[in-house]
Design a protein around this motif. Sequence first.
Motif, PDB file in Angstrom:
ATOM      1  N   ASN A 138     -28.889 -25.465   9.985  1.00  0.00           N
ATOM      2  CA  ASN A 138     -28.268 -24.281   9.796  1.00  0.00           C
ATOM      3  C   ASN A 138     -26.953 -23.985  10.836  1.00  0.00           C
ATOM      4  N   VAL A 139     -25.851 -23.703   9.839  1.00  0.00           N
ATOM      5  CA  VAL A 139     -24.871 -23.623  10.661  1.00  0.00           C
ATOM      6  C   VAL A 139     -24.479 -22.549  11.527  1.00  0.00           C
ATOM      7  N   SER A 140     -25.300 -21.245  11.310  1.00  0.00           N
ATOM      8  CA  SER A 140     -25.257 -20.146  12.047  1.00  0.00           C
ATOM      9  C   SER A 140     -25.925 -20.281  13.400  1.00  0.00           C
ATOM     10  N   GLN A 141     -26.574 -21.353  13.656  1.00  0.00           N
ATOM     11  CA  GLN A 141     -27.228 -21.673  15.006  1.00  0.00           C
ATOM     12  C   GLN A 141     -26.531 -22.539  15.815  1.00  0.00           C
ATOM     13  N   LEU A 142     -25.450 -23.212  15.204  1.00  0.00           N
ATOM     14  CA  LEU A 142     -24.682 -24.167  15.893  1.00  0.00           C
ATOM     15  C   LEU A 142     -24.223 -24.013  17.307  1.00  0.00           C
ATOM     16  N   SER A 143     -24.035 -22.487  17.478  1.00  0.00           N
ATOM     17  CA  SER A 143     -23.367 -22.050  18.638  1.00  0.00           C
ATOM     18  C   SER A 143     -24.315 -22.017  19.874  1.00  0.00           C
ATOM     19  N   LEU A 144     -25.882 -22.119  19.416  1.00  0.00           N
ATOM     20  CA  LEU A 144     -26.767 -22.229  20.424  1.00  0.00           C
ATOM     21  C   LEU A 144     -26.800 -23.905  21.157  1.00  0.00           C
ATOM     22  N   VAL A 145     -26.156 -24.775  20.310  1.00  0.00           N
ATOM     23  CA  VAL A 145     -26.018 -25.915  20.564  1.00  0.00           C
ATOM     24  C   VAL A 145     -24.965 -26.352  21.318  1.00  0.00           C
ATOM     25  N   PHE A 146     -23.419 -26.032  20.508  1.00  0.00           N
ATOM     26  CA  PHE A 146     -22.367 -26.592  20.850  1.00  0.00           C
ATOM     27  C   PHE A 146     -21.484 -25.693  21.609  1.00  0.00           C
ATOM     28  N   PRO A 147     -20.424 -25.812  22.606  1.00  0.00           N
ATOM     29  CA  PRO A 147     -19.952 -24.650  23.340  1.00  0.00           C
ATOM     30  C   PRO A 147     -19.004 -23.923  22.357  1.00  0.00           C
ATOM     31  N   ASP A 148     -18.639 -22.995  22.578  1.00  0.00           N
ATOM     32  CA  ASP A 148     -17.571 -22.131  21.882  1.00  0.00           C
ATOM     33  C   ASP A 148     -16.021 -22.759  22.706  1.00  0.00           C
ATOM     34  N   VAL A 149     -15.109 -22.515  22.140  1.00  0.00           N
ATOM     35  CA  VAL A 149     -13.713 -23.064  22.405  1.00  0.00           C
ATOM     36  C   VAL A 149     -12.744 -22.108  22.299  1.00  0.00           C
ATOM     37  N   ASP A 150     -11.945 -21.941  23.561  1.00  0.00           N
ATOM     38  CA  ASP A 150     -10.839 -20.728  23.152  1.00  0.00           C
ATOM     39  C   ASP A 150      -9.562 -21.431  23.272  1.00  0.00           C
ATOM     40  N   MET A 151      -8.564 -20.856  22.574  1.00  0.00           N
ATOM     41  CA  MET A 151      -7.278 -21.174  22.688  1.00  0.00           C
ATOM     42  C   MET A 151      -6.446 -20.130  23.146  1.00  0.00           C
ATOM     43  N   VAL A 152      -5.652 -20.409  24.336  1.00  0.00           N
ATOM     44  CA  VAL A 152      -5.086 -19.274  24.840  1.00  0.00           C
ATOM     45  C   VAL A 152      -3.508 -19.338  24.850  1.00  0.00           C
ATOM     46  N   PHE A 153      -2.849 -18.352  24.285  1.00  0.00           N
ATOM     47  CA  PHE A 153      -1.487 -18.427  23.869  1.00  0.00           C
ATOM     48  C   PHE A 153      -0.570 -17.889  24.786  1.00  0.00           C
ATOM     49  N   GLY A 154       0.757 -18.091  24.698  1.00  0.00           N
ATOM     50  CA  GLY A 154       1.724 -17.771  25.772  1.00  0.00           C
ATOM     51  C   GLY A 154       1.806 -16.402  26.192  1.00  0.00           C
ATOM     52  N   ASN A 155       1.447 -15.474  25.283  1.00  0.00           N
ATOM     53  CA  ASN A 155       1.533 -14.158  25.724  1.00  0.00           C
ATOM     54  C   ASN A 155      -0.067 -13.392  26.187  1.00  0.00           C
ATOM     55  N   GLY A 156      -0.923 -14.731  26.523  1.00  0.00           N
ATOM     56  CA  GLY A 156      -2.313 -14.336  27.223  1.00  0.00           C
ATOM     57  C   GLY A 156      -3.362 -13.870  26.278  1.00  0.00           C
ATOM     58  N   GLN A 157      -3.058 -13.895  24.892  1.00  0.00           N
ATOM     59  CA  GLN A 157      -4.075 -13.425  24.023  1.00  0.00           C
ATOM     60  C   GLN A 157      -4.920 -14.686  23.742  1.00  0.00           C
ATOM     61  N   LYS A 158      -6.192 -14.656  23.139  1.00  0.00           N
ATOM     62  CA  LYS A 158      -7.103 -15.729  23.168  1.00  0.00           C
ATOM     63  C   LYS A 158      -7.731 -15.726  21.787  1.00  0.00           C
ATOM     64  N   LEU A 159      -7.769 -16.701  21.029  1.00  0.00           N
ATOM     65  CA  LEU A 159      -8.270 -17.116  19.777  1.00  0.00           C
ATOM     66  C   LEU A 159      -9.744 -17.815  20.199  1.00  0.00           C
ATOM     67  N   SER A 160     -10.861 -17.265  20.004  1.00  0.00           N
ATOM     68  CA  SER A 160     -12.080 -17.922  20.028  1.00  0.00           C
ATOM     69  C   SER A 160     -12.353 -18.729  18.924  1.00  0.00           C
ATOM     70  N   LEU A 161     -12.849 -19.954  19.131  1.00  0.00           N
ATOM     71  CA  LEU A 161     -13.223 -20.825  17.884  1.00  0.00           C
ATOM     72  C   LEU A 161     -14.658 -21.098  18.107  1.00  0.00           C
ATOM     73  N   SER A 162     -15.557 -20.967  16.973  1.00  0.00           N
ATOM     74  CA  SER A 162     -16.920 -21.459  16.954  1.00  0.00           C
ATOM     75  C   SER A 162     -17.040 -22.881  16.353  1.00  0.00           C
ATOM     76  N   PRO A 163     -18.208 -23.461  16.773  1.00  0.00           N
ATOM     77  CA  PRO A 163     -18.408 -24.821  16.477  1.00  0.00           C
ATOM     78  C   PRO A 163     -18.117 -24.966  15.090  1.00  0.00           C
ATOM     79  N   GLU A 164     -17.999 -24.302  14.024  1.00  0.00           N
ATOM     80  CA  GLU A 164     -17.345 -24.762  12.732  1.00  0.00           C
ATOM     81  C   GLU A 164     -16.068 -24.997  12.465  1.00  0.00           C
ATOM     82  N   ASN A 165     -15.300 -24.528  13.824  1.00  0.00           N
ATOM     83  CA  ASN A 165     -13.816 -24.706  13.612  1.00  0.00           C
ATOM     84  C   ASN A 165     -13.478 -25.975  14.412  1.00  0.00           C
ATOM     85  N   TYR A 166     -14.319 -26.790  15.134  1.00  0.00           N
ATOM     86  CA  TYR A 166     -14.148 -28.139  15.421  1.00  0.00           C
ATOM     87  C   TYR A 166     -14.979 -29.268  15.020  1.00  0.00           C
ATOM     88  N   LEU A 167     -15.799 -28.980  14.248  1.00  0.00           N
ATOM     89  CA  LEU A 167     -16.954 -29.957  13.737  1.00  0.00           C
ATOM     90  C   LEU A 167     -16.832 -30.094  12.148  1.00  0.00           C
TER      91      LEU A 167
END
Length: 631
Positions: A350-379
């Motif tokens: 179940n893809v929707s349950q991957l965040s219970l196992v794999f960590p979230d990842v954040d991309m922080v931009f130069g202006n301080g804003q942040k894009l959060s990535l779920s496991p499907e964005n790097y697996l």
Amino acid sequence: MASRRSRRLGWLLAFAAAVFLLSSAANCAAGSPSPDRPAPARPPLVLPLTLSYPNASRLASGHRGLGEGAIPNARMRLHDDLLTNGYYTTRLYIGTPPQEFALIVDSGSTVTYVPCATCEQCGNHQDPRFQPDRSSTYSPVKCNVDCTCDNEKNQCTYERQYAEMSSSSGVLGEDIVSFGKESELKPQLAVFGCENTETGDLFSQHADGIMGLGRGQLSIMDQLVDKGVISDSFSLCYGGMDVGGGTMVLGGMPAPPDMVFSHSDPVRSPYYNIELKELHVAGKALRLDSKIFDSKHGTVLDSGTTYAYLPEQAFVAFKDAVTNKVHSLKKIRGPDPNYKDICFAGAGRNVSQLSLVFPDVDMVFGNGQKLSLSPENYLFRHSKVEGAYCLGVFQNGKDPTTLLGGIIVRNTLVTYDRHNEKIGFWKTNCSELWERLNITEAPSPAPSSNSGSEGDMAPAPAPSGLPEFDVGLITVDMSINVTYSNLKPHLHELAELIAKELEIDSRQVRVMNVTSQGNSTLIRWGIFPAGSSNSMSNATAMGIIYRLTQRHVQLPENLGSYKLLEWNVQPLSRRSWFRDHVVSILLGILLVVLLTLSALLVSLVWRKKFGRQVAYRPVDSVVREQELQPL
């Protein structure tokens, strides 16, 4: 997966720059080299062998922005799947009447091109080649001082070479380009390439050609913006894991209030770049100098690349951080022995349950804003082990450039606001994009030059995801514009052709029902699991459905064309042991009955033949005296 990631690395970039210095003066505006896409599946950053930067004065010219009046846009569907095909395609219609093409959506390319009918070296692609003589509005771009001309000095030409040694070349033509019935934008005259030669991946890919969205005079975006028919912006929204498909918008659209933005510098690089400063894993920043994401070409966003590629130091830190958070999972080999993929088993389907196992990842931009990535964005799913996943982030060789491919922006609306020099990101379900933005969705059928009784039938939509269950059967209702009497002798041939195009065994495709409907025929196909298996995986079923809905099946001319009306997925039936083996049980009982009857019959025959014979007596035994009978 169409092909694996290439290993053509940084030395090619230096070679590209050298070639640029030698060739830039000899190239013209219409045929000028421009930033083009890397190989479609898992490449590190690969720049074209010839490279030119956009004219800075041109970028500062009066392009129309997002908020300047009610400017229409071209709303278009995306098809295919990022990991199965290595790319996404959209449908473009060229000519009068329109000829349909499936083109790879590529923000790193600056030319739109399709195979020409006169092509001497073009592969076998999804749709028939473009036939200029069948379009009443086609005209060649005549030779002039601003372009490279053919040998006869009659027509302008183009040529694109890629560092993975694939290439495309042909002539330039101008014709009416249509964007489909969902588009508010009316058909427009545009210059495009008509291919005469393809090599490498361009020759072997299933898609017909490329739709270039990059910065350059031949880019479809630049042409439409220069005409003033759209604002200087476009957006892409890719579907999630196992879903595929998505949406593209050429022109402006309302930005969601919580969309995060990063500055994009068009002068620094011909590619769309962002200012990435930090990577966080499970809320903790990786111990990296922020300048690591700003080396060479900086952080490049490319829709034509499948995965993500980081500089060596950043990749090692990211890999270690993720691995440390999933120590409860078993580390296994990747699906392809040619590559040392980093994979983990035991995470569940179940893809929707991957965040219970794999960590979230954040991309922080130069202006301080942040894009959060779920496991499907790097697996990505392991294709051979159920419930296993592999990192879709790789080391970019020794090249210091950071390249972010489509996997990073799954289920993310990405707006390339070229006018304001920024790129926006908004996490969403791309299959429900219009509902989430409160925008009414237009009807989905695209324009077609065909007419007939099936014209009022709406095609089946592409699937937006399947429930998590084992699939026991796929049923497909298909309308074919050939009469039943003409189609009947070819049903077996048609089933084998469909199986071949879907890349499955011909025994899996069976006719379940056939109905004559005037000049067309309605067929219900059943697609069964392979071999002795009684089920197929979610991913396998999704792949089959997508190839059908996106018209990957090409019929011979004598079998006409088809329209997919409806598809249905049936779960594996959880039957009792008796119901699963009822046929074997009945056969066993019948065999026992037959053996019993045979034994009784043999016994009766034997008694009848030998039962009345006089029993044997010894010679000296006493025999009762009998009176002789007269003769």
